[in-house]
Write an enzyme that holds these catalytic residues in place. Sequence first.
Site, PDB file in Angstrom:
ATOM      1  N   ARG A   1      -4.762   6.258  -8.281  1.00 24.00           N
ATOM      2  CA  ARG A   1      -4.842   7.610  -8.724  1.00 24.00           C
ATOM      3  C   ARG A   1      -4.635   7.699 -10.330  1.00 24.00           C
ATOM      4  O   ARG A   1      -5.508   8.755 -10.722  1.00 24.00           O
ATOM      5  CB  ARG A   1      -3.627   7.878  -8.253  1.00 24.00           C
ATOM      6  CG  ARG A   1      -2.161   7.208  -9.208  1.00 24.00           C
ATOM      7  CD  ARG A   1      -1.368   7.242  -7.922  1.00 24.00           C
ATOM      8  NE  ARG A   1      -0.843   6.756  -7.613  1.00 24.00           N
ATOM      9  CZ  ARG A   1       0.793   6.515  -6.958  1.00 24.00           C
ATOM     10  NH1 ARG A   1       1.445   7.831  -7.067  1.00 24.00           N
ATOM     11  NH2 ARG A   1       0.573   5.635  -6.057  1.00 24.00           N
TER      12      ARG A   1
ATOM     13  N   LEU B   1       0.662  -1.288  -0.196  1.00 24.83           N
ATOM     14  CA  LEU B   1      -0.191   0.093   0.461  1.00 24.83           C
ATOM     15  C   LEU B   1       0.695   1.200  -0.090  1.00 24.83           C
ATOM     16  O   LEU B   1       1.974   1.397   0.863  1.00 24.83           O
ATOM     17  CB  LEU B   1      -0.677  -0.269   0.907  1.00 24.83           C
ATOM     18  CG  LEU B   1      -1.875  -0.262   1.151  1.00 24.83           C
ATOM     19  CD1 LEU B   1      -3.381  -0.558   2.669  1.00 24.83           C
ATOM     20  CD2 LEU B   1      -3.092  -0.306   0.116  1.00 24.83           C
ATOM     21  N   ASP B   2       0.823   1.974  -1.089  1.00 21.32           N
ATOM     22  CA  ASP B   2       1.426   3.562  -1.123  1.00 21.32           C
ATOM     23  C   ASP B   2       1.218   4.313   0.699  1.00 21.32           C
ATOM     24  O   ASP B   2      -0.048   3.873   1.396  1.00 21.32           O
ATOM     25  CB  ASP B   2       0.612   4.361  -1.826  1.00 21.32           C
ATOM     26  CG  ASP B   2       0.986   4.250  -2.943  1.00 21.32           C
ATOM     27  OD1 ASP B   2       1.574   3.375  -3.717  1.00 21.32           O
ATOM     28  OD2 ASP B   2       0.345   4.726  -3.945  1.00 21.32           O
ATOM     29  N   PRO B   3       2.259   5.185   0.751  1.00 20.94           N
ATOM     30  CA  PRO B   3       1.768   5.622   2.447  1.00 20.94           C
ATOM     31  C   PRO B   3       0.975   6.462   2.889  1.00 20.94           C
ATOM     32  O   PRO B   3       0.276   6.681   3.796  1.00 20.94           O
ATOM     33  CB  PRO B   3       3.092   6.899   2.077  1.00 20.94           C
ATOM     34  CG  PRO B   3       3.947   5.505   1.735  1.00 20.94           C
ATOM     35  CD  PRO B   3       3.071   5.516   0.329  1.00 20.94           C
TER      36      PRO B   3
END
Length: 304
Positions: free
Chosen positions: A191, A49-51
């Site tokens: 995104r 997972l992205d930050p």
Amino acid sequence: MSPQQQSRRPPPPPGLLVVDKPAGMTSHDVVARVRRIMGTRKVGHAGTLDPMATGVLVLGIERATKLLGHLALDRKTYLATIVLGASTTTDDAEGERLSAATGEQLAAVPDQAVTTGIAALTGDIQQVPSSVSAVKVAGKRAYAMVRAGEEVELPPRPVTVYRFDLLGLRREADRIELDAVVECSSGTYVRALARDLGAALGVGGHLGALRRTTVGPFALAAARTLDRLEQDPVLSYDLDAAVALAFPRREVDAATARAVQYGQRVPAGGIEGTYGLFSPEGRALALAVDTEGVARSVVVLLPA
């Protein structure tokens, strides 16, 4: 707890942890903290997972790390907030603004155009990953190239958006905010969906917030925060339960179980793909695949 105290702790049992990752931490940060909480170095993660994102992150503990590369995590669900009215360098709220729409431009976007744009991004589509993704170009990660000031052009690739449902729409003077559920194949960038929706509507777009609610068979209902795990460091699924949840189940007799534990091949089970072999007592013995009439163990989980 001091390192000396940690070294004296018995290792935790093998199994999986489903963590509700907080915003601002990398997946590696979560692994580092769980290593300290559980008192073991043998911790790995699946489905990064992205930050900025929160939600389901699956971790393997001790021998269960061997499961991570075999888990079917190719279908994921997210709750997303998409912001229309500005594009950014990272296609999310953490990037620098590249463009901004005027209030008049936003007012000229009808609700129906938003739903039509969402429909166009649903199903089997060709998607250009975000330039700050982990996709490799000539052996280098795209995000590393961007940080080094290099121009990055990624080719489109096929992904599947099974579900892209609009839950809510809010209009403000400088933006239109959308709340949506996105269910998609692995490799899909939410995104990039926000970026492409904004581009199609002519006002720019980026991802404002993202929360993963499912990855494969693992759901947010089973996830625990790191703070809660700190107070009660127990597994979400022990090794037997993890294999039973994530793989088709094949039970074998005692003689076959012993052969599996010694790494021997046994008669094929007639099950497609990777499956779990279980002893008569319900213990997960191995992950196996059928090959030319026999079941070959790809991971022995309970050796003799």
